[in-house]
Structure formats: C-alpha cells, structure tokens
Design an enzyme around this catalytic site. Structure first.
Site, short mmCIF file in Angstrom:
data_model
loop_
_atom_site.label_atom_id
_atom_site.label_comp_id
_atom_site.label_asym_id
_atom_site.label_seq_id
_atom_site.Cartn_x
_atom_site.Cartn_y
_atom_site.Cartn_z
N TYR A 218 -0.34 -4.90 15.44
CA TYR A 218 0.02 -5.10 14.03
C TYR A 218 1.38 -4.48 13.70
O TYR A 218 2.07 -4.91 12.80
CB TYR A 218 -1.09 -4.51 13.15
CG TYR A 218 -1.21 -5.13 11.78
CD1 TYR A 218 -1.19 -6.51 11.62
CD2 TYR A 218 -1.36 -4.34 10.66
CE1 TYR A 218 -1.33 -7.08 10.36
CE2 TYR A 218 -1.49 -4.90 9.39
CZ TYR A 218 -1.48 -6.27 9.26
OH TYR A 218 -1.60 -6.83 8.00
N LYS B 128 2.19 -2.40 5.27
CA LYS B 128 0.99 -2.26 4.45
C LYS B 128 0.83 -0.82 3.95
O LYS B 128 0.37 -0.59 2.82
CB LYS B 128 -0.25 -2.70 5.23
CG LYS B 128 -0.34 -4.20 5.48
CD LYS B 128 -0.43 -4.99 4.18
CE LYS B 128 -0.66 -6.47 4.44
NZ LYS B 128 -0.68 -7.26 3.19
#
Length: 259
Positions: free
Chosen positions: A158, A165
């Site tokens: 990720y 995020k």
C-alpha cells in the site's frame, strides 16, 4: 418525504462504477430522502451513465481537485443545480489516487513528485474540497464524510497511499477543529477492502483481501459496499449531531484484532 436524510442536499464525489462505496452512498442517500449532486473526473460520460442507474438521475459536475478553477467555481456550480441561497447539508469525499510507482512495494524508491501527487489528491483534497463548498455548508451547518483505509499500521504493497491515508486522517481532525465553530462536522469512514475500480489499481490487493477473509470477527464481504455506504449515510444524518473528528470503522472488526 421521510427518511434519514429527508430534505437534505448532498454532494458525492468518486462515483465511477456501481461497485464503488460512493455509488452506494449516493443511492442510499437518495433512498433516505436526500437530493444528490455528483462530481466526476476525467471520463464524465462514464459518470453520467452510472448516475442514471441511481434511483433518481443525478446531475454531474466536472471536478479535478488539482484544478484551482474547478474548485473556485464548484460552489456556484452546485448552487445552479440545488438553487441559490439554499445551501448544502453534506459532502462525501471519496477521492484517492497514487501513481503506480508509489505503490506495490516500491516505497523506498518512490520520487517526491509521485508522493506529492498521492498526498495532494488523496489527503489535501479533503481540505480543498471542503473549503470550496464552505459557503454552502455554513448556511445550514453540514457534515463532511471522507473515505478512509486504516492508517494505524503498514499494509503490504500500500506504500505511499498508506501514508496519504494517514495524512487524510490528520487533515480530517484539523478540519473538524477549525470548522466546528461554523457547525460543520468532519468525520471519516474507515472501510474494509471492496473489489472496486480503485482496488484494481492497487498491486497486491489480494494480499490485503486475505487479511479480511481470515481476521474479520463478524466476517467481511469484498463484493458488498453497502455496509460502508450505510456508515457514510449515518454520519451525514442528524443522528450524529455532536460527533466530529471521528473515524468510524466499518471493516468487520479487523482494525481491533491483534492476531
């Protein structure tokens, strides 16, 4: 009209396919009585086609969150569809993007230009979108809800989207702090993975999915965006009048499992 969002006006970003959380949030919002306006980026004809599959066709406004002219004209464009002086009750921020070299295990080698793009589109845009719409939101008091993916830990592949995020989570708290006096709430829904268009762009998505298959205590369906969409609609409603700066996990409980 009855419903959780009866009489409310909501703008939803990020509706690209019927499998997206954003589409289901727009659909549920309409079913709960809201008037919905969508924004689209890039292939507007695709968004307009998807918009026709909602219970009630919704207008689509072009929005590139990196385009200052788009942001500057957004409030006026929304007012054209909803009516002048009426205001906006809710915003759904479902916008995220990272260049391919910022994902997939390339964390140590990603250049700043790609990192900057990921952070601007995925995190800073929560601030820029909210501020663009603030003239409409502060008329009635409103709720801004962003889509999150748990940034407390490092996930396989990720990479810089995970960092983005984390920045999104911090951005939502500072927005909540500064806009509380204008009666604008800012919260996030941290959802489990969904097999959507966005998921297809994440290298190693199947590795993430396996975590949920094995660790969600109440189970998780990768093909069902509705639980997360219900969380969004709940936060848009008047049932959370004093909740702001919060992250609501709709992930089957994975976020709290140790091992």
């Amino acid at each position: 009209m009855s419903g959780l969002l009866a009489g409310k006006r909501v703008l939803v970003t990020g509706v690209l396919t019927e499998s997206s959380i954003a589409f289901h949030a727009a659909k549920l919002a309409q079913e709960e009585g809201a008037e919905v306006v969508l924004t689209g980026f890039g292939r507007l004809s695709l968004v307009e086609r998807i918009a026709k599959r909602l219970p009630k066709p919704a207008p689509v406004i072009e929005l590139d969150v990196q385009n200052r002219e788009h942001l500057a004209g957004l409030a006026d464009a929304v007012a054209e569809h909803l009516g002048e002086g009426i205001g906006l009750d809710g915003v759904v921020h479902s916008i995220a993007f990272a260049p391919q070299d910022a994902l997939g295990g390339n964390f140590l080698n990603t250049e700043w230009e790609s990192v900057a793009t990921a952070v601007e589109v995925s995190a800073y845009s929560l601030k820029s979108l909210t501020m663009a719409l603030l003239p409409l939101l502060e008329q009635r008091g409103g709720s801004v809800v962003g889509m999150d993916f748990d940034a407390q830990v490092a996930w396989p592949k990720y990479d810089w989207m995970g960092v983005s995020k984390a920045a999104l989570e911090a951005t939502s708290r500072y927005l909540a702090r500064d806009l509380g006096g204008k009666n604008v709430r800012v919260n996030l829904v941290s959802a489990g993975p969904i097999k959507s268009m966005a998921a297809k762009s994440i290298p190693g998505f199947e590795e993430l999915a396996d975590v949920w298959n094995n660790r969600a205590p109440i189970g998780w369906d990768l093909s069902d965006p509705e639980p997360a969409a219900r969380g969004v609609v709940a936060l848009l409603s008047d049932w959370f009048p004093k909740t702001t700066g919060e992250i609501v996990h709709v992930d089957g409980g994975v976020h709290m499992m140790g091992a």
